[in-house]
Structures are given as structure tokens and as C-alpha cells.
Scaffold this motif. Structure first.
Motif, PDB file in Angstrom:
ATOM      1  N   GLY A 111       1.117  15.390   7.159  1.00 43.56           N
ATOM      2  CA  GLY A 111       1.310  15.420   8.597  1.00 43.56           C
ATOM      3  C   GLY A 111       2.711  15.842   8.995  1.00 43.56           C
ATOM      4  N   ASP A 112       3.174  15.303  10.129  1.00 46.07           N
ATOM      5  CA  ASP A 112       4.438  15.746  10.724  1.00 46.07           C
ATOM      6  C   ASP A 112       5.677  15.158  10.045  1.00 46.07           C
ATOM      7  OD1 ASP A 112       2.910  17.109  12.529  1.00 46.07           O
ATOM      8  OD2 ASP A 112       3.371  15.840  14.244  1.00 46.07           O
ATOM      9  N   GLU A 113       5.486  14.171   9.151  1.00 42.79           N
ATOM     10  CA  GLU A 113       6.624  13.513   8.507  1.00 42.79           C
ATOM     11  C   GLU A 113       6.584  13.732   7.005  1.00 42.79           C
ATOM     12  OE1 GLU A 113       7.391   9.511  10.992  1.00 42.79           O
ATOM     13  OE2 GLU A 113       5.361   9.668  10.158  1.00 42.79           O
ATOM     14  N   ASN A 114       7.697  13.468   6.363  1.00 48.55           N
ATOM     15  CA  ASN A 114       7.710  13.441   4.911  1.00 48.55           C
ATOM     16  C   ASN A 114       6.847  12.277   4.428  1.00 48.55           C
ATOM     17  OD1 ASN A 114       9.571  15.632   4.333  1.00 48.55           O
ATOM     18  ND2 ASN A 114      11.182  14.321   5.210  1.00 48.55           N
ATOM     19  N   PRO A 115       6.315  12.341   3.205  1.00 49.33           N
ATOM     20  CA  PRO A 115       5.453  11.265   2.706  1.00 49.33           C
ATOM     21  C   PRO A 115       6.102   9.888   2.718  1.00 49.33           C
ATOM     22  CG  PRO A 115       5.234  13.193   1.325  1.00 49.33           C
ATOM     23  CD  PRO A 115       6.361  13.480   2.261  1.00 49.33           C
ATOM     24  N   ASP A 116       7.436   9.818   2.662  1.00 52.86           N
ATOM     25  CA  ASP A 116       8.115   8.521   2.696  1.00 52.86           C
ATOM     26  C   ASP A 116       8.344   8.022   4.115  1.00 52.86           C
ATOM     27  OD1 ASP A 116      10.164  10.136   3.618  1.00 52.86           O
ATOM     28  OD2 ASP A 116      11.539   9.720   1.958  1.00 52.86           O
ATOM     29  N   GLY A 117       7.844   8.761   5.098  1.00 55.13           N
ATOM     30  CA  GLY A 117       7.974   8.356   6.489  1.00 55.13           C
ATOM     31  C   GLY A 117       9.203   8.881   7.191  1.00 55.13           C
ATOM     32  N   SER A 118      10.090   9.537   6.469  1.00 51.00           N
ATOM     33  CA  SER A 118      11.297  10.081   7.098  1.00 51.00           C
ATOM     34  C   SER A 118      10.970  11.354   7.862  1.00 51.00           C
ATOM     35  CB  SER A 118      12.364  10.366   6.039  1.00 51.00           C
ATOM     36  OG  SER A 118      11.909  11.355   5.115  1.00 51.00           O
ATOM     37  N   ALA A 119      11.828  11.666   8.816  1.00 44.56           N
ATOM     38  CA  ALA A 119      11.637  12.870   9.621  1.00 44.56           C
ATOM     39  C   ALA A 119      11.961  14.108   8.803  1.00 44.56           C
ATOM     40  CB  ALA A 119      12.519  12.811  10.856  1.00 44.56           C
ATOM     41  N   ILE A 120      11.237  15.178   9.083  1.00 50.43           N
ATOM     42  CA  ILE A 120      11.514  16.461   8.441  1.00 50.43           C
ATOM     43  C   ILE A 120      12.717  17.079   9.129  1.00 50.43           C
ATOM     44  CG2 ILE A 120      10.636  18.777   7.979  1.00 50.43           C
ATOM     45  CD1 ILE A 120       7.830  17.532   7.910  1.00 50.43           C
ATOM     46  N   THR A 121      13.749  17.385   8.385  1.00 50.13           N
ATOM     47  CA  THR A 121      14.970  17.900   8.983  1.00 50.13           C
ATOM     48  C   THR A 121      14.769  19.311   9.521  1.00 50.13           C
ATOM     49  OG1 THR A 121      15.731  18.723   6.846  1.00 50.13           O
ATOM     50  CG2 THR A 121      16.418  16.492   7.487  1.00 50.13           C
ATOM     51  N   GLU A 122      15.575  19.654  10.487  1.00 54.39           N
ATOM     52  CA  GLU A 122      15.496  20.976  11.102  1.00 54.39           C
ATOM     53  C   GLU A 122      15.689  22.067  10.050  1.00 54.39           C
ATOM     54  OE1 GLU A 122      17.433  23.431  14.884  1.00 54.39           O
ATOM     55  OE2 GLU A 122      18.227  21.473  14.286  1.00 54.39           O
TER      56      GLU A 122
ATOM     57  N   ALA B 277       8.589  16.569  -4.801  1.00 57.12           N
ATOM     58  CA  ALA B 277       8.910  16.020  -6.106  1.00 57.12           C
ATOM     59  C   ALA B 277       7.679  15.731  -6.949  1.00 57.12           C
ATOM     60  CB  ALA B 277       9.723  14.732  -5.934  1.00 57.12           C
ATOM     61  N   THR B 278       6.536  15.483  -6.299  1.00 55.22           N
ATOM     62  CA  THR B 278       5.320  15.140  -7.038  1.00 55.22           C
ATOM     63  C   THR B 278       4.494  16.371  -7.364  1.00 55.22           C
ATOM     64  OG1 THR B 278       5.232  12.965  -5.980  1.00 55.22           O
ATOM     65  CG2 THR B 278       3.186  13.792  -6.969  1.00 55.22           C
ATOM     66  N   PHE B 279       4.249  17.195  -6.382  1.00 56.11           N
ATOM     67  CA  PHE B 279       3.350  18.342  -6.554  1.00 56.11           C
ATOM     68  C   PHE B 279       4.089  19.667  -6.740  1.00 56.11           C
ATOM     69  CE2 PHE B 279       0.877  15.183  -4.192  1.00 56.11           C
ATOM     70  CZ  PHE B 279      -0.263  15.112  -4.981  1.00 56.11           C
ATOM     71  N   GLY B 280       5.389  19.653  -6.612  1.00 53.38           N
ATOM     72  CA  GLY B 280       6.148  20.886  -6.706  1.00 53.38           C
ATOM     73  C   GLY B 280       6.382  21.529  -5.354  1.00 53.38           C
ATOM     74  N   TYR B 281       5.410  21.379  -4.452  1.00 51.48           N
ATOM     75  CA  TYR B 281       5.477  22.010  -3.133  1.00 51.48           C
ATOM     76  C   TYR B 281       4.445  21.316  -2.258  1.00 51.48           C
ATOM     77  CZ  TYR B 281       5.403  25.848   0.359  1.00 51.48           C
ATOM     78  OH  TYR B 281       5.481  26.595   1.503  1.00 51.48           O
ATOM     79  N   ARG B 282       4.675  21.288  -0.957  1.00 52.17           N
ATOM     80  CA  ARG B 282       3.704  20.719  -0.021  1.00 52.17           C
ATOM     81  C   ARG B 282       3.840  21.384   1.337  1.00 52.17           C
ATOM     82  NH1 ARG B 282       7.737  16.354  -0.189  1.00 52.17           N
ATOM     83  NH2 ARG B 282       8.687  16.111   1.886  1.00 52.17           N
ATOM     84  N   TYR B 283       2.747  21.336   2.100  1.00 53.18           N
ATOM     85  CA  TYR B 283       2.713  21.849   3.467  1.00 53.18           C
ATOM     86  C   TYR B 283       2.728  20.688   4.457  1.00 53.18           C
ATOM     87  CZ  TYR B 283       1.093  26.144   1.166  1.00 53.18           C
ATOM     88  OH  TYR B 283       0.981  27.242   0.358  1.00 53.18           O
ATOM     89  N   HIS B 284       3.045  21.005   5.716  1.00 47.50           N
ATOM     90  CA  HIS B 284       3.062  20.000   6.777  1.00 47.50           C
ATOM     91  C   HIS B 284       2.443  20.561   8.060  1.00 47.50           C
ATOM     92  CE1 HIS B 284       5.586  16.828   5.018  1.00 47.50           C
ATOM     93  NE2 HIS B 284       6.212  17.801   4.382  1.00 47.50           N
ATOM     94  N   THR B 285       2.022  19.637   8.921  1.00 47.05           N
ATOM     95  CA  THR B 285       1.718  20.003  10.299  1.00 47.05           C
ATOM     96  C   THR B 285       3.010  19.874  11.104  1.00 47.05           C
ATOM     97  OG1 THR B 285       1.127  17.722  10.903  1.00 47.05           O
ATOM     98  CG2 THR B 285      -0.644  19.152  10.092  1.00 47.05           C
ATOM     99  N   SER B 286       2.997  20.392  12.328  1.00 47.48           N
ATOM    100  CA  SER B 286       4.188  20.324  13.172  1.00 47.48           C
ATOM    101  C   SER B 286       3.779  20.420  14.634  1.00 47.48           C
ATOM    102  CB  SER B 286       5.161  21.462  12.830  1.00 47.48           C
ATOM    103  OG  SER B 286       4.532  22.730  12.936  1.00 47.48           O
ATOM    104  N   ASP B 287       4.604  19.849  15.511  1.00 44.55           N
ATOM    105  CA  ASP B 287       4.320  19.908  16.946  1.00 44.55           C
ATOM    106  C   ASP B 287       4.464  21.320  17.489  1.00 44.55           C
ATOM    107  OD1 ASP B 287       3.734  17.205  17.178  1.00 44.55           O
ATOM    108  OD2 ASP B 287       5.808  16.648  17.633  1.00 44.55           O
TER     109      ASP B 287
END
Length: 319
Positions: free
Chosen positions: A185-196, A208-218
Motif C-alpha cells: 500500500g501507501d506505506e513501507n511494510p514497517d509502517g513508516s512513510a515513503i520518503t519523497e 530487503a526481503t524480496f529485492g524490490y517491491r511496488y507501492h500504491t500512492s495517492d
């Protein structure tokens, strides 16, 4: 506006997923089971891929809120099988196409934000407002709509699906891209905000787990608009077969969004399995309705659409 591009072609190292295929298979299976969708979605691992199978028809609200309708309706697509590579490899060139780029954990395909395949690799860094399905009011309140094949899919964050997830939260995987990498979703898996500027042109970043990941965003692109992992041939990734006339084999011609949009669009289903989409345009009532015909994956349609000039059209169509 689009996120600034942090990682792009030629700047991204090739990364091979560090876990084994068994662990990746288990992760895909768990993402569906933990979300609570195992009754409607199955996952089997074979031939180097986790196959996510469904009929692409979710149990949340459908089509409500659409103004710029393309006069298509969601029809189940039994047998849809989405392969998720078990040994994903991160490449250095983003790829996109005019169809799904991934699948949500409820079995619904995920497209980019544009309406009809307008996105090309050359367009990825440039926001296309005129083709934005959210801004042109082509999406329902859940983030999806029925496409040209009368197939339901998401173009932005699937908010209704996420609300149904038993494990909803930043650590929950909401889908998988067809290159094998997860979607959050819109946040990192640890709940922190995705930086600009952290997300790249495909709306992804290193993991760190999968090598790469995608996110949703507003903001656009809202969800994945391209895939960064390697695939043998992006053109061969799964598509949903369109409906065809049971007698002639002809398909249903795609509708055209009426100028100015429609009013009061409602999609309903009764206890007999009849599904109906009703709406008004310039003081006239229109509808698309279908009922199971008795033949497997076939439906009797009756339509009165703006695209067809208000003429009532009937026929049996099959998936």
C-alpha cells in the motif's frame, strides 16, 4: 503529479531474488490466505511460477460512482490464471503494455492508470491527464471498472478490497506484479512513510526481503504503471478473453464514454443471477443487463446503450 524518478533505465543494478523458489511460493500463498481470499482464489506453484487463479469477479461493490462510463459491464472470467515468477530478477529497463501488469490478492487484475493502452515506455515519465481513469471519472468507488472485454480490473489502489482484507495494514501484500515482485500500500511494510522521491517510475523501490517491491500512492501513477523485473515476453502475459456471440462468434464492440458522462449509474445483482447496470444520459434511461443462459460461462444480454444510439440489442454471449 508523478513521483520523481529515483531509479530508471540504465541506473538500476540487476538483482536476483535472494530467497529460494519454495519461500517465494509460500509468500504468494500466504498473501492470499492471510487476506482471507482463499475461498475464491487458488494458488498453485508449478513450472517456476505461482499461479493465482480466479474468476476476476470480486465480492465488493462494483461500478458505483462511475460517470465517464465506457458502457461495459463486469462479467466473471472463470479460469483466469496469473503466473507470478518464483525467482524474480530485477532488470534495468521498465516495461509496460495495454493490459494487466499484475494481480491483486483477491484475483482481480491490476492495470496502469490509463484508460485504453495509451501508456508506452516513452510515456512513463510523463503524466497523461487526458487518459487518467481516476481524473476522468471512469472508475468506481473501489478503484476499478469493467474494461473493453467486460472484465473487471483495478487502475488505482483497490480500496474496497483492502477494506475486506483480514490482515489489512502496511505489512500486508495487496498484489503481485507479473515480474514476481510484491505490491504494498501507501506505506513501507514497517509502517513508516515513503520518503519523497523514493519510488521509481514504476512506483517501486528496493526491498530487503524480496529485492524490490511496488507501492500504491495517492498521486499518479497511483499503482504500478510498469514492471521493472525481467519477463520473457511481456506481450505473452495473460489477458482475459472477451465475450463472443454464441451464434456468430463475433465479439461485443467496446463502448465509448459519452460526452459529459452519465448520471445515477447503479450495478445490481438479484437472487436469480441477473446483473444490471442502469444509468441516465440527457434525460434518457439506458441499461446493460445479463442473465445466465444455462450454458456454462454464457449469458443472455439485453442492452440499450448510448453507444448504440438507444437501440435495444439482445444476444447470447459467452466467455
Amino acid at each position: 503529479m508523478l513521483h520523481a524518478v529515483a531509479l530508471f533505465a540504465g541506473l538500476l543494478p540487476v538483482v536476483v531474488f535472494a530467497h529460494g523458489t519454495e519461500e517465494h511460493c509460500e509468500a504468494v500463498m500466504a498473501s492470499v490466505a492471510d487476506a482471507g481470499f482463499s475461498d475464491d482464489v487458488t494458488v498453485t506453484c508449478e513450472g517456476g511460477a505461482a499461479i493465482i487463479s480466479s474468476d476476476t469477479y470480486p465480492d465488493h461493490d462494483l461500478m458505483t460512482g462511475i460517470v465517464g462510463t465506457n458502457e461495459q459491464v463486469p462479467v466473471p472470467a472463470p479460469g483466469y490464471a496469473a503466473p507470478i515468477p518464483l525467482a524474480p530478477v530485477l532488470g534495468d529497463t521498465p516495461q509496460t503494455r495495454d493490459s494487466a501488469l499484475g494481480v491483486a490478492v483477491n484475483g482481480v487484475p491490476i492495470f496502469d492508470y490509463t484508460a485504453g493502452g495509451e501508456m508506452t515506455e516513452a510515456d512513463l515519465a510523463h503524466y497523461q491527464a487526458q487518459h487518467d481513469t481516476l481524473q476522468t471519472q471512469q472508475l468506481d468507488i473501489c478503484g476499478g471498472h469493467a474494461g473493453r472485454g467486460d472484465d473487471y480490473h483495478y487502475h488505482v489502489k483497490p480500496v474496497c478490497m483492502i477494506a475486506e482484507m483480514e490482515n489489512a495494514g502496511p505489512a500486508a501484500i495487496i498484489g503481485w506484479a507479473f515480474d514476481g515482485f510484491p505490491i504494498y500500500g501507501d506505506e513501507n511494510p514497517d509502517g513508516s512513510a515513503i520518503t519523497e522521491n523514493a519510488l521509481d517510475v514504476c512506483n517501486g523501490q528496493m526491498d530487503a526481503t524480496f529485492g524490490y517491491r511496488y507501492h500504491t500512492s495517492d498521486d499518479a501513477p497511483y499503482i504500478i504503471q510498469c514492471i521493472m523485473g525481467e519477463v520473457a515476453d511481456i506481450r505473452q502475459l495473460p489477458r482475459i478473453s472477451p465475450l463472443s456471440n454464441a451464434a456468430t462468434g463475433d465479439g461485443i464492440a467496446p463502448g465509448r464514454p459519452p460526452r459529459g458522462g452519465v448520471e445515477g449509474l447503479v450495478f445490481t445483482e438479484d437472487e436469480n443471477g441477473t446483473r444490471s447496470m442502469n444509468y441516465a444520459y440527457q434525460g434518457e434511461d439506458y441499461y446493460i443487463r445479463y442473465t445466465p443462459s444455462g450454458t456454462s460461462n454464457c449469458y443472455n444480454f439485453e442492452t440499450r446503450t448510448i453507444t448504440n444510439g438507444g437501440e435495444v440489442v439482445t444476444g447470447e454471449y459467452c466467455r
